[in-house]
Write a protein that holds these residues in place. Structure first.
Motif, PDB file in Angstrom:
ATOM      1  N   UNK A  77       1.788   5.838  -3.972  1.00  0.00           N
ATOM      2  CA  UNK A  77       1.159   5.082  -3.030  1.00  0.00           C
ATOM      3  C   UNK A  77       0.364   5.733  -1.950  1.00  0.00           C
ATOM      4  N   UNK A  78       0.611   6.769  -1.184  1.00  0.00           N
ATOM      5  CA  UNK A  78       0.060   7.566  -0.222  1.00  0.00           C
ATOM      6  C   UNK A  78      -1.160   8.298  -1.166  1.00  0.00           C
ATOM      7  N   UNK A  79      -0.608   9.014  -2.152  1.00  0.00           N
ATOM      8  CA  UNK A  79      -2.013   9.351  -3.010  1.00  0.00           C
ATOM      9  C   UNK A  79      -2.978   8.763  -3.452  1.00  0.00           C
ATOM     10  N   UNK A  80      -2.709   7.172  -3.960  1.00  0.00           N
ATOM     11  CA  UNK A  80      -3.737   6.370  -4.237  1.00  0.00           C
ATOM     12  C   UNK A  80      -4.759   6.114  -3.115  1.00  0.00           C
ATOM     13  N   UNK A  81      -3.834   5.773  -1.972  1.00  0.00           N
ATOM     14  CA  UNK A  81      -4.505   5.473  -0.719  1.00  0.00           C
ATOM     15  C   UNK A  81      -5.717   6.497  -0.321  1.00  0.00           C
TER      16      UNK A  81
END
Ligand code: HEC
Length: 164
Positions: free
Chosen positions: A110-114
């Motif tokens: 999730x953090x990476x995609x954000x």
């Protein structure tokens, strides 16, 4: 040193990243893909050598792309800012992370995609708004997400863990 960084990290812009992080830590406890390293304090993600090389290669691309964006912003070359940012957007995210989907903790994903989504937004705004200050503000917020994730996770090789 750490205490100087943390107030900035946990300020207002990172709320969604932090929510994701809490989500991740809960999930990590459930599926056991990550564990806490007592000496380091961060959650450990165990990867094979090839997976680790893949993730770290993506990280280095994000650092050098960010560096290129700052140089382009100083030169007010917004077309170059857009080009550099879009290279780090969701396209890169899908290529880099899709086949690691089952290995990386969900909140890490999730953090990476954000971050990849942020870079797409930075690219679009650089192309259409052409506002250096606005782009710098966006980049600063995105770098906070980099920092939040780095505070939370480290990578170790699966085989290094098995030797203990
Ligand atoms: C989803 C989590 C996450 C995000 C978001 C993230 N990183 Fe990383 N990054 C990591 C982890 C984990 C490591 C490995 C740290 C360790 O094992 O000590 C790492 C390592 C790195 C490295 C070292 C690469 C190497 O070859 O050793 C660089 C450079 C880096 N990140 C840059 C960035 C930049 C710049 C951003 C934001 C634009 C970013 N990262 C966003 C998790 C993340």
């Amino acid at each position: 040193m750490k205490s100087n960084i943390l107030p900035g990290l946990f300020g207002r812009p990172q709320k969604s990243a932090l929510a994701g992080l809490r989500f991740a830590l809960v999930l990590a406890a459930i599926n056991g893909t990550a564990w806490a390293d007592a000496a380091d304090g961060r959650e450990v993600i165990e990867l094979t050598a090839a997976q680790r090389a893949h993730v770290l290669g993506e990280m280095r691309a994000m650092l050098s792309g960010t560096q290129a964006m700052l140089i382009a912003l100083a030169a007010e070359d917004m077309a170059e800012v857009a080009r550099q940012a879009s290279a780090l957007g969701m396209n890169m995210g899908h290529k880099a992370e899709n086949h690691l989907h089952d290995v990386l903790p969900p909140a890490f994903m999730q953090l990476g995609m954000a971050v990849h989504q942020d870079f797409d937004r930075i690219a679009a705004d650089a192309a259409f708004r052409k506002d250096v200050k606005h782009s710098l503000q966006q980049l600063g917020t995105t770098l906070n997400t980099c920092a939040v994730c780095h505070e939370a996770y480290q990578i170790q090789l699966i085989q290094a863990q098995q030797k203990q």
